[in-house]
Design an enzyme around this catalytic site. Structure first.
Site, PDB file in Angstrom:
ATOM      1  N   THR A   7     -37.659  35.539  51.005  1.00  7.81           N
ATOM      2  CA  THR A   7     -37.905  34.093  51.054  1.00  7.81           C
ATOM      3  C   THR A   7     -39.080  34.302  49.977  1.00  7.81           C
ATOM      4  O   THR A   7     -39.543  35.070  49.385  1.00  7.81           O
ATOM      5  CB  THR A   7     -38.818  34.119  52.231  1.00  7.81           C
ATOM      6  OG1 THR A   7     -39.190  32.674  52.649  1.00  7.81           O
ATOM      7  CG2 THR A   7     -40.071  34.873  52.466  1.00  7.81           C
ATOM      8  N   ASN A   9     -41.779  31.981  50.818  1.00  5.34           N
ATOM      9  CA  ASN A   9     -42.780  31.562  51.591  1.00  5.34           C
ATOM     10  C   ASN A   9     -43.593  32.576  51.967  1.00  5.34           C
ATOM     11  O   ASN A   9     -43.259  33.535  52.686  1.00  5.34           O
ATOM     12  CB  ASN A   9     -42.178  30.889  52.789  1.00  5.34           C
ATOM     13  CG  ASN A   9     -43.063  30.379  53.805  1.00  5.34           C
ATOM     14  OD1 ASN A   9     -44.087  30.743  53.765  1.00  5.34           O
ATOM     15  ND2 ASN A   9     -42.651  29.755  54.836  1.00  5.34           N
ATOM     16  N   GLY A  11     -46.125  32.819  53.986  1.00  6.15           N
ATOM     17  CA  GLY A  11     -46.389  32.828  55.211  1.00  6.15           C
ATOM     18  C   GLY A  11     -45.501  33.528  55.824  1.00  6.15           C
ATOM     19  O   GLY A  11     -45.898  34.552  57.015  1.00  6.15           O
ATOM     20  N   LYS A  12     -44.182  33.469  55.625  1.00  2.63           N
ATOM     21  CA  LYS A  12     -43.325  34.151  56.320  1.00  2.63           C
ATOM     22  C   LYS A  12     -43.240  35.814  56.035  1.00  2.63           C
ATOM     23  O   LYS A  12     -43.071  36.703  56.877  1.00  2.63           O
ATOM     24  CB  LYS A  12     -41.691  33.615  55.784  1.00  2.63           C
ATOM     25  CG  LYS A  12     -40.573  34.228  56.798  1.00  2.63           C
ATOM     26  CD  LYS A  12     -39.451  33.367  56.552  1.00  2.63           C
ATOM     27  CE  LYS A  12     -39.618  32.235  57.190  1.00  2.63           C
ATOM     28  NZ  LYS A  12     -38.023  31.570  57.578  1.00  2.63           N
ATOM     29  N   GLU A  42     -25.833  31.478  47.994  1.00  2.00           N
ATOM     30  CA  GLU A  42     -25.349  30.218  49.067  1.00  2.00           C
ATOM     31  C   GLU A  42     -25.269  30.543  50.436  1.00  2.00           C
ATOM     32  O   GLU A  42     -24.390  31.703  50.845  1.00  2.00           O
ATOM     33  CB  GLU A  42     -23.817  30.005  48.161  1.00  2.00           C
ATOM     34  CG  GLU A  42     -23.250  28.899  48.712  1.00  2.00           C
ATOM     35  CD  GLU A  42     -21.933  28.254  47.995  1.00  2.00           C
ATOM     36  OE1 GLU A  42     -21.059  27.484  48.639  1.00  2.00           O
ATOM     37  OE2 GLU A  42     -21.809  29.138  47.140  1.00  2.00           O
ATOM     38  N   ASP A  71     -32.924  33.722  59.179  1.00  2.00           N
ATOM     39  CA  ASP A  71     -32.507  32.219  59.117  1.00  2.00           C
ATOM     40  C   ASP A  71     -32.583  31.370  60.058  1.00  2.00           C
ATOM     41  O   ASP A  71     -32.229  32.032  61.201  1.00  2.00           O
ATOM     42  CB  ASP A  71     -30.816  32.136  58.626  1.00  2.00           C
ATOM     43  CG  ASP A  71     -30.391  31.080  58.128  1.00  2.00           C
ATOM     44  OD1 ASP A  71     -31.255  30.403  57.066  1.00  2.00           O
ATOM     45  OD2 ASP A  71     -29.653  30.398  58.554  1.00  2.00           O
ATOM     46  N   SER A  72     -33.148  30.402  59.951  1.00  2.00           N
ATOM     47  CA  SER A  72     -33.599  29.511  61.377  1.00  2.00           C
ATOM     48  C   SER A  72     -33.481  28.323  60.718  1.00  2.00           C
ATOM     49  O   SER A  72     -33.357  27.817  59.571  1.00  2.00           O
ATOM     50  CB  SER A  72     -34.756  29.915  61.765  1.00  2.00           C
ATOM     51  OG  SER A  72     -35.750  29.596  61.057  1.00  2.00           O
TER      52      SER A  72
END
Length: 77
Positions: A7, A9, A11-12, A42, A71-72
């Site tokens: 990621t 992100n 935060g993640k 992909e 994955d959410s």
């Protein structure tokens, strides 16, 4: 051992690091920001689990490091 969290992100990454923290193990965590030349994978899986597997496998091979992915998403009828 260094683990790439698949990621960009921060935060993640922090969440994963908190979940997996173990003083008895020498784990460090990073994210995809350290690999700007790697194109995104992909997400062609037919489930969140399949996409997480695709991402973890792809980024592990691309970075030559251990990788974790999740994955959410939002499902709407």
């Amino acid at each position: 051992m260094h683990i790439v969290i698949a990621t960009a992100n921060p935060g993640k990454v922090r969440e994963f690091a908190e979940l997996l923290a173990d003083p008895a193990k020498d784990l460090t965590f990073g994210d995809l920001s350290a690999f700007p030349a790697i194109d995104p994978v992909e997400e062609t899986g037919d489930s969140f689990r399949a996409n997480a597997f695709l991402k973890a496998t792809y980024y592990a091979k691309a970075t030559e490091q251990w990788a974790l992915a999740d994955d959410s998403g939002l499902e709407v009828d």
